[in-house]
Design a protein around this motif. Sequence first.
Motif, PDB file in Angstrom:
ATOM      1  N   GLU A 225      38.070  45.430  34.647  1.00 10.38           N
ATOM      2  CA  GLU A 225      37.661  44.797  36.145  1.00 10.38           C
ATOM      3  C   GLU A 225      38.688  44.552  36.986  1.00 10.38           C
ATOM      4  O   GLU A 225      38.617  44.568  38.258  1.00 10.38           O
ATOM      5  CB  GLU A 225      36.632  43.488  35.983  1.00 10.38           C
ATOM      6  CG  GLU A 225      35.364  43.899  35.561  1.00 10.38           C
ATOM      7  CD  GLU A 225      34.290  42.879  35.266  1.00 10.38           C
ATOM      8  OE1 GLU A 225      34.614  41.739  35.735  1.00 10.38           O
ATOM      9  OE2 GLU A 225      32.827  43.129  35.330  1.00 10.38           O
ATOM     10  N   ASP A 226      39.772  44.032  36.507  1.00 13.48           N
ATOM     11  CA  ASP A 226      41.082  43.766  37.454  1.00 13.48           C
ATOM     12  C   ASP A 226      41.756  44.973  37.646  1.00 13.48           C
ATOM     13  O   ASP A 226      42.841  44.908  38.546  1.00 13.48           O
ATOM     14  CB  ASP A 226      41.997  42.870  36.347  1.00 13.48           C
ATOM     15  CG  ASP A 226      42.928  42.114  37.261  1.00 13.48           C
ATOM     16  OD1 ASP A 226      42.454  41.581  38.407  1.00 13.48           O
ATOM     17  OD2 ASP A 226      44.277  42.032  37.064  1.00 13.48           O
ATOM     18  N   LEU A 227      41.360  46.221  37.094  1.00  9.84           N
ATOM     19  CA  LEU A 227      42.205  47.370  37.697  1.00  9.84           C
ATOM     20  C   LEU A 227      41.477  47.753  39.074  1.00  9.84           C
ATOM     21  O   LEU A 227      40.292  47.848  39.012  1.00  9.84           O
ATOM     22  CB  LEU A 227      41.799  48.565  36.756  1.00  9.84           C
ATOM     23  CG  LEU A 227      42.408  48.257  35.207  1.00  9.84           C
ATOM     24  CD1 LEU A 227      41.927  49.405  34.286  1.00  9.84           C
ATOM     25  CD2 LEU A 227      43.922  48.246  35.280  1.00  9.84           C
ATOM     26  N   ASP A 228      42.343  48.327  39.935  1.00  8.37           N
ATOM     27  CA  ASP A 228      41.964  48.489  41.164  1.00  8.37           C
ATOM     28  C   ASP A 228      40.957  49.739  41.199  1.00  8.37           C
ATOM     29  O   ASP A 228      39.946  49.636  42.072  1.00  8.37           O
ATOM     30  CB  ASP A 228      43.057  49.033  42.227  1.00  8.37           C
ATOM     31  CG  ASP A 228      44.169  47.785  42.437  1.00  8.37           C
ATOM     32  OD1 ASP A 228      43.602  46.690  42.272  1.00  8.37           O
ATOM     33  OD2 ASP A 228      45.277  48.152  42.673  1.00  8.37           O
ATOM     34  N   ASP A 229      40.826  50.497  40.170  1.00 10.87           N
ATOM     35  CA  ASP A 229      40.055  51.754  40.195  1.00 10.87           C
ATOM     36  C   ASP A 229      38.756  51.689  39.506  1.00 10.87           C
ATOM     37  O   ASP A 229      37.909  52.176  39.939  1.00 10.87           O
ATOM     38  CB  ASP A 229      40.887  53.009  39.822  1.00 10.87           C
ATOM     39  CG  ASP A 229      41.988  53.604  40.584  1.00 10.87           C
ATOM     40  OD1 ASP A 229      42.159  53.201  41.727  1.00 10.87           O
ATOM     41  OD2 ASP A 229      42.774  54.247  39.737  1.00 10.87           O
ATOM     42  N   VAL A 230      38.717  50.467  38.855  1.00 12.53           N
ATOM     43  CA  VAL A 230      37.486  50.215  38.239  1.00 12.53           C
ATOM     44  C   VAL A 230      36.184  49.623  39.341  1.00 12.53           C
ATOM     45  O   VAL A 230      36.581  48.626  39.856  1.00 12.53           O
ATOM     46  CB  VAL A 230      37.677  49.338  36.993  1.00 12.53           C
ATOM     47  CG1 VAL A 230      36.288  49.028  36.523  1.00 12.53           C
ATOM     48  CG2 VAL A 230      38.626  50.190  35.789  1.00 12.53           C
TER      49      VAL A 230
END
Length: 248
Positions: A225-230
């Motif tokens: 969830e911390d990934l920008d694209d997710v």
Amino acid sequence: MAGHSKWANIKHRKAGQDAKRGKIFTKMLREITVAVKTSGPDAASNPTLRTVIDKALGANMRRDTIDTAIKKASGALEGANYENVRYEGYGPGGTAVIVDCLTDNRNRTVGEVRHAFTKAGGNLGTDGSVAYLFNKLGILSYAPSIDEDALMEAALEVGAEDVVAYDDGSVDVMTTPETYLAVKEALVTSGFEPDNAEVTMQAAIQAELDAETAEKMMRLIDRLEDLDDVQNVYSNADISDEIMEGLE
């Protein structure tokens, strides 16, 4: 009556989201962009856009920020192009995981998602490897203080699919994705404001996790969830209230 509720899970997720509000807003703006480019900027005729706007307002995003995003996506202002990409994989304890992304660079996104799975001891699967386990539905969640009987009567009157009451007194109202907004709006009008509401993916078969595996699983979800694209992460992990509270 079902086994244990998702109440502790909801509290845990909301606490995590509050700590990352700026990132959450960025993800919602991407969702607005794709919804507009897919079905147009008129929320009245674009149910996907209405649902995203409802979610954004629920997260306290300013209305003018939403309007600006709609203008960018409709071509009135310059903005980036994003596409929907879904990844499926296996997390700690063999849990099934679905990761929905919005990206302008597939190579970057798949590399970041694969790395998150690998760090958690999991791995990416092929398309369709776990998606068959999940169904898309709307869920309106109410705290244990709710009047269960009154809510159940009101929910079924306005077209809810099901009402599930848990041992701790919390209640989930289930809807189809298509009727989610209408049911939510009708219940709010009747005085039943949900504590959490979303269109989500729910697994038909749950995998109950012990404390050690649950901690690893939550680390994987947080990392994804911390990934920008997710945009969204779904799993069939079943974590008891007691274990979830111990992770907070």
